[in-house]
Design a protein around this motif. Structure first.
Motif, PDB file in Angstrom:
ATOM      1  N   PHE A   1      26.321 -71.374  80.437  1.00  0.00           N
ATOM      2  CA  PHE A   1      26.420 -72.828  80.383  1.00  0.00           C
ATOM      3  C   PHE A   1      26.803 -73.291  81.784  1.00  0.00           C
ATOM      4  O   PHE A   1      27.834 -72.880  82.327  1.00  0.00           O
ATOM      5  N   ILE A   2      25.963 -74.141  82.384  1.00  0.00           N
ATOM      6  CA  ILE A   2      26.155 -74.538  83.778  1.00  0.00           C
ATOM      7  C   ILE A   2      26.190 -76.057  83.872  1.00  0.00           C
ATOM      8  O   ILE A   2      25.144 -76.714  83.796  1.00  0.00           O
ATOM      9  N   PRO A   3      27.370 -76.662  84.023  1.00  0.00           N
ATOM     10  CA  PRO A   3      27.456 -78.120  84.151  1.00  0.00           C
ATOM     11  C   PRO A   3      26.797 -78.580  85.449  1.00  0.00           C
ATOM     12  O   PRO A   3      27.055 -78.016  86.519  1.00  0.00           O
ATOM     13  N   MET A   4      25.954 -79.613  85.359  1.00  0.00           N
ATOM     14  CA  MET A   4      25.288 -80.153  86.541  1.00  0.00           C
ATOM     15  C   MET A   4      25.799 -81.547  86.910  1.00  0.00           C
ATOM     16  O   MET A   4      25.690 -81.978  88.050  1.00  0.00           O
TER      17      MET A   4
ATOM     18  N   ALA B   1      23.899 -80.626  81.634  1.00  0.00           N
ATOM     19  CA  ALA B   1      24.232 -79.209  81.764  1.00  0.00           C
ATOM     20  C   ALA B   1      22.970 -78.388  81.539  1.00  0.00           C
ATOM     21  O   ALA B   1      22.039 -78.824  80.860  1.00  0.00           O
ATOM     22  N   LEU B   2      22.956 -77.214  82.118  1.00  0.00           N
ATOM     23  CA  LEU B   2      21.875 -76.261  81.898  1.00  0.00           C
ATOM     24  C   LEU B   2      22.391 -75.100  81.066  1.00  0.00           C
ATOM     25  O   LEU B   2      23.530 -74.672  81.231  1.00  0.00           O
ATOM     26  N   VAL B   3      21.556 -74.602  80.170  1.00  0.00           N
ATOM     27  CA  VAL B   3      21.822 -73.337  79.498  1.00  0.00           C
ATOM     28  C   VAL B   3      20.700 -72.384  79.895  1.00  0.00           C
ATOM     29  O   VAL B   3      19.524 -72.687  79.709  1.00  0.00           O
ATOM     30  N   ILE B   4      21.074 -71.264  80.483  1.00  0.00           N
ATOM     31  CA  ILE B   4      20.094 -70.295  80.965  1.00  0.00           C
ATOM     32  C   ILE B   4      20.276 -68.988  80.208  1.00  0.00           C
ATOM     33  O   ILE B   4      21.388 -68.442  80.135  1.00  0.00           O
TER      34      ILE B   4
END
Length: 278
Positions: A201-204, A209-212
């Motif tokens: 989970f990557i907050p932008m 946010a991105l989930v990769i």
């Protein structure tokens, strides 16, 4: 005595931190106010984005013609990250995303997150426990070795991320996302319907946010019919409890610092962080 140029280096880009500020009237993101808390602090403080996420000489090379070679490697991505975040915010209007912006800014930015932080040296030595012994034997500077390895892992990460599954979460609740000095948090993505297995989970920004996750193998070669566009999946996020959970994960996984739009949101996410980390 004046500060040596380049001595203060951001482990998280200041403009990225500024994307989590509630004050959008300040045009320059690094100049926006942000709520900040670090381990050992009893309460959060209100500071400018450019004043947090800073470490002294963390990327500086001691035995290299250009001491700031590693630090300058991040420059292109940092200068274009704001443009990329804006494009992500507008991405809900179409399934197609600018492939050039994705591969030149977003992929490198995420790849950098996994090798820019303070935890990197320790993780490197866990992977290669005899590296320090080798450095001593051949007379190499261990700090320089760690920093040059950051760039090697950065390139490896770019390749892995180009073949990963990306999903964009649009936060439609009244609770903004928060950010940490790590920049991401591991999650069980499949549990929430965001891909296969575990993911990141990557907050932008406070609303993005991105989930990769890992992409399933492609059995046959394929060519994109969209030219220079890629398909970037979108998911609206309307569950306040899920946003709270993601914020708590980000705070728990932080190396030592957390940044948020408001003091209240930061306090809720921080919780009993010092206890939960043990």
């Amino acid at each position: 005595m004046p500060q040596e140029p380049g001595a203060k280096q951001h482990i998280i880009p200041a403009a990225h931190i500024g994307s989590f500020s509630i004050n959008e009237e300040v045009e320059i993101k690094r100049k926006r106010p942000i709520w900040f808390r670090r381990d050992g602090m009893q309460q959060a403080k209100d500071l400018l984005a450019e004043a947090v996420g800073v470490r002294k000489q963390i990327y500086t090379l001691n035995d290299f013609p250009e001491p700031r070679y590693v630090d300058k490697t991040w420059d292109y991505v940092e200068h274009h990250l704001g443009e990329a975040v804006t494009a992500l915010e507008e991405h809900s209007r179409t399934p197609l995303f600018d492939g050039f912006l994705w591969v030149t800014v977003l992929v490198p930015f995420i790849a950098q997150l996994f090798c820019r932080g303070e935890e990197y040296g320790g993780l490197l030595h866990e992977r290669a426990p005899h590296l320090e012994t080798l450095n001593q034997a051949i007379g190499e500077n261990s700090i320089d070795n760690i920093n040059m390895n950051r760039l090697i892992d950065f390139q490896i990460n770019c390749g892995l991320l180009c073949n990963a599954e990306w999903r964009l979460l649009h936060n439609q609740t009244t609770i903004p996302f928060i950010l940490s000095d790590l920049g991401y948090a591991p999650i069980q993505a499949e549990r929430y319907g965001y891909g296969t297995g575990r993911g990141y989970f990557i907050p932008m920004s406070k609303t993005l946010a991105l989930v990769i996750t890992q992409r399933l193998p492609i059995r046959e070669p394929s060519h994109s019919p969209y030219g220079k566009k890629i398909i970037l999946q979108n998911s609206p996020l309307t569950d306040r409890n899920r946003v709270k959970f993601f914020n708590e994960r980000v705070a728990k996984c932080a190396f030592s610092e957390v940044y948020a739009s408001t003091e209240e949101v930061l306090k809720q996410a921080w919780g009993e962080r010092n206890i939960r980390r043990k």
